[in-house]
Each structure stands twice: as structure tokens, then as C-alpha cells.
Enzyme design. Structure first.
Site, PDB file in Angstrom:
ATOM      1  N   GLU A  79       9.818   4.402  -2.754  1.00 39.22           N
ATOM      2  CA  GLU A  79      10.225   3.091  -2.220  1.00 39.22           C
ATOM      3  C   GLU A  79      11.716   2.858  -2.444  1.00 39.22           C
ATOM      4  OE1 GLU A  79       7.197   0.829  -4.230  1.00 39.22           O
ATOM      5  OE2 GLU A  79       5.709   1.766  -2.944  1.00 39.22           O
ATOM      6  N   GLY A  98      -0.100   3.418  -1.735  1.00 40.26           N
ATOM      7  CA  GLY A  98      -0.489   2.079  -1.289  1.00 40.26           C
ATOM      8  C   GLY A  98      -1.315   2.068  -0.009  1.00 40.26           C
ATOM      9  N   ASN A 122       2.708   1.794 -12.553  1.00 38.16           N
ATOM     10  CA  ASN A 122       3.928   1.322 -11.888  1.00 38.16           C
ATOM     11  C   ASN A 122       3.593  -0.011 -11.243  1.00 38.16           C
ATOM     12  OD1 ASN A 122       6.145   0.840 -10.294  1.00 38.16           O
ATOM     13  ND2 ASN A 122       5.753   2.521  -8.853  1.00 38.16           N
ATOM     14  N   TRP A 123       4.070  -1.072 -11.873  1.00 36.96           N
ATOM     15  CA  TRP A 123       3.688  -2.410 -11.403  1.00 36.96           C
ATOM     16  C   TRP A 123       4.510  -2.887 -10.219  1.00 36.96           C
ATOM     17  CZ3 TRP A 123       2.554  -5.851 -16.347  1.00 36.96           C
ATOM     18  CH2 TRP A 123       1.292  -5.476 -16.854  1.00 36.96           C
ATOM     19  N   LYS A 124       5.534  -2.128  -9.839  1.00 42.67           N
ATOM     20  CA  LYS A 124       6.367  -2.535  -8.690  1.00 42.67           C
ATOM     21  C   LYS A 124       6.820  -3.988  -8.890  1.00 42.67           C
ATOM     22  CE  LYS A 124       4.018   0.985  -6.134  1.00 42.67           C
ATOM     23  NZ  LYS A 124       3.620   1.569  -4.844  1.00 42.67           N
ATOM     24  N   GLU A 127       4.287  12.354  -5.660  1.00 42.55           N
ATOM     25  CA  GLU A 127       3.683  11.236  -4.940  1.00 42.55           C
ATOM     26  C   GLU A 127       3.873  11.442  -3.440  1.00 42.55           C
ATOM     27  OE1 GLU A 127       3.416   7.521  -7.595  1.00 42.55           O
ATOM     28  OE2 GLU A 127       5.414   7.542  -6.731  1.00 42.55           O
ATOM     29  N   HIS A 170      11.677   6.746  -7.174  1.00 42.67           N
ATOM     30  CA  HIS A 170      10.421   6.420  -6.489  1.00 42.67           C
ATOM     31  C   HIS A 170      10.667   6.388  -4.979  1.00 42.67           C
ATOM     32  CE1 HIS A 170       6.991   4.128  -5.051  1.00 42.67           C
ATOM     33  NE2 HIS A 170       6.369   4.548  -6.145  1.00 42.67           N
TER      34      HIS A 170
HETATM   35  P1  PGA Z   1      -0.417   3.254  -5.504  1.00 41.60           P
HETATM   36  O1  PGA Z   1       1.131   3.439  -5.892  1.00 41.60           O
HETATM   37  O2  PGA Z   1      -1.223   3.751  -6.664  1.00 41.60           O
HETATM   38  O3  PGA Z   1      -0.581   1.783  -5.273  1.00 41.60           O
HETATM   39  O4  PGA Z   1      -0.648   4.065  -4.272  1.00 41.60           O
HETATM   40  C1  PGA Z   1       1.551   4.564  -6.601  1.00 41.60           C
HETATM   41  C2  PGA Z   1       3.056   4.535  -6.770  1.00 41.60           C
HETATM   42  O5  PGA Z   1       3.752   4.110  -5.825  1.00 41.60           O
HETATM   43  O6  PGA Z   1       3.594   4.938  -7.812  1.00 41.60           O
END
Ligand code: PGA
Length: 257
Positions: free
Chosen positions: A99, A175, A9-11, A169, A97
Site C-alpha cells: 500500500e 484485503g 498490521n493494523w493499517k 504478500e 508494504h
Molecule cells: P490482509 O492484509 O490480511 O487484510 O489481507 C495483509 C497486509 O496487508 O499486510
């Protein structure tokens, strides 16, 4: 019996040129996705086309989007449809997700609508669930995750569950560098699978891939992927570099042997 799925997941990172560079580097060391492992990268929308084209040098590699709208068209400024994502050649889409739930008002209801639309349009939704730290501290994490799973799968037919993926998650691990222990991950993954069995049946529950996400990296991927009910990872930061992403693909393929 279940393939691993190693998903990046490159966000909001990597423009089209950087995406092409990533796949040019990765394809120098990886010509084909290993047996027993599915591999996916989810870049930003404007990098989807470049990702589909430049990842095609790696046999079996999949591309996905990070979100979509549940309507087919209309006055929804800034949004994108499932068909538009399909048109790029992408096969997956991340839905719900944390976020998006936290910053963009994603709700269990929109997650459900998007899940149904994605399936209908031939995209595989990677449905994200997970508790906040305060909820875990109050011992509400199972209730929270159960609710998210039940709501996401409302009106999803038994035969369509195999066209979906679940990603657990824990929000406190995303993060932050803090990873769930393999015991915590396995405990929740087992719980999610047992809830899927209650919603559907044992075969359906046993077939669905359940990914772990939250600071997964080459150093901890092995112990997480060794857990019986952990079928892969949804990986943010550690998926942005070809060498680190490749290490996790290799770890998964070693475990499948
Ligand atoms: P992370 O993110 O590996 O940077 O913790 C995972 C995600 O949000 O899918």
C-alpha cells in the site's frame, strides 16, 4: 529452528483507546507469548505508546510501526524517524508494504534506505515484497519478487540479515479475501530463501523468517503455517480482533510442539 512470527498490521485502524481495549481483552486470555512463537502488532503511530504499555501485560509481546523515514531529522513534514519509533518502546517496523508502494511512492530504493536505517537504529524491519495479479498472470512473479529482495538487501551485511524479516504478500491477496494456496506460498517462500542463499549463504538464508501476508485468517492459518518455508503471517483484517488474532497465535504454537 526458526520461530514463527505472528504479526498484525493494523493499517489505519484503532486509536489509542481502542488499542488499550484490544490488549486488555487479549491479555485476559494470553499471559505469555508461547515458546517458539514471536508475536507482534503494528498499530498507527499515535497508538504506539498505548500498545507498548498495554501489551506489557503479555510477556514477550512485541510492538512495531508501519513505516518510517530513512533520515535522522529534517524538513520532512509528516514523517517520523527510527529513533522516535524506538523511543515509544517499539522494536519492529514494516517497510515497503504494497500500500505504501502503491499510494505513497515507496520505491525499492527507499525500501533499501529504510531497511539500512532501521537496522542501524536497532529496529527490526519487516520488508514486504510481492507481485501484482497482472505480473503473476504474465508469469513474472518470480522476477518481480527477486528484484524487490535483491534491492532491499543492497549493502545489508550478512551478520545483519538475522535482524530482518521478509514478508511475501501477493498484492492480489491483500484485503481481497483471496489467499494464495499453500502450494503458491511455499513455492515463493522457497524461492525467496534460495535467493537469500545466493545473496548470502545457506545458514543466513535458513535463519531468516519469511512471513506470508494476504487474507490470512484463523480458517487458513494452519495450512499456510504448515508449509516448510512459511514462518508466520503478516495479518491485516484478521488481526484487529483479539479472539481471531489469538486463534492464529495458538495455531502457530500447536505446530511448534
Ligand atoms: P490482509 O492484509 O490480511 O487484510 O489481507 C495483509 C497486509 O496487508 O499486510
Amino acid at each position: 529452528m526458526r520461530n514463527f512470527l505472528i504479526a498484525g498490521n493494523w493499517k489505519m485502524n484503532r486509536n489509542a483507546a481502542e488499542t488499550a481495549t484490544f490488549f486488555n481483552e487479549l491479555s485476559a486470555d494470553l499471559k505469555k507469548v508461547p515458546n517458539g512463537v514471536d508475536v507482534l502488532i503494528c498499530p498507527v503511530y499515535t497508538s504506539l505508546q498505548a500498545a507498548v504499555e498495554t501489551s506489557s501485560k503479555i510477556n514477550g509481546f512485541k510492538i512495531g510501526a508501519q513505516n518510517m523515514h530513512f533520515e535522522d531529522s529534517g524538513a520532512f513534514t509528516g514523517e517520523i524517524t527510527a529513533d522516535m519509533i524506538r523511543e515509544t518502546g517499539a522494536d519492529y517496523v514494516i517497510i515497503g508494504h504494497s500500500e505504501r508502494r502503491q499510494y505513497f511512492a515507496e520505491t525499492d530504493e527507499t525500501v533499501n534506505k529504510k531497511t539500512i536505517k532501521a537496522i542501524d537504529k536497532g529496529l527490526i524491519p519487516v520488508i514486504c515484497v510481492g507481485e501484482h495479479l497482472s505480473e503473476r498472470k504474465e508469469n513474472k512473479h518470480f522476477d518481480v519478487v527477486k528484484h524487490q529482495v535483491v534491492e532491499a538487501y543492497k549493502n545489508v551485511a550478512t551478520g545483519d540479515v538475522s535482524k530482518t524479516v521478509i514478508a511475501y504478500e501477493p498484492v492480489w491477496a491483500i484485503g481481497t479475501g483471496e489467499t494464495a494456496t499453500s502450494e503458491q506460498a511455499q513455492e515463493m517462500h522457497r524461492f525467496i530463501r534460495s535467493e537469500m542463499e545466493k545473496l548470502y549463504d545457506a545458514n543466513t538464508a535458513n535463519a531468516v523468517q519469511i512471513l506470508y501476508g494476504g487474507s490470512m485468517k484463523p480458517e487458513n492459518a494452519g495450512e499456510l503455517l504448515e508449509c516448510e518455508d512459511v514462518d508466520g503471517g503478516l495479518i491485516g483484517g484478521a488481526s484487529l480482533k483479539p479472539d481471531s488474532f489469538l486463534k492464529m497465535i495458538k495455531t502457530a504454537s500447536e505446530l511448534k510442539k
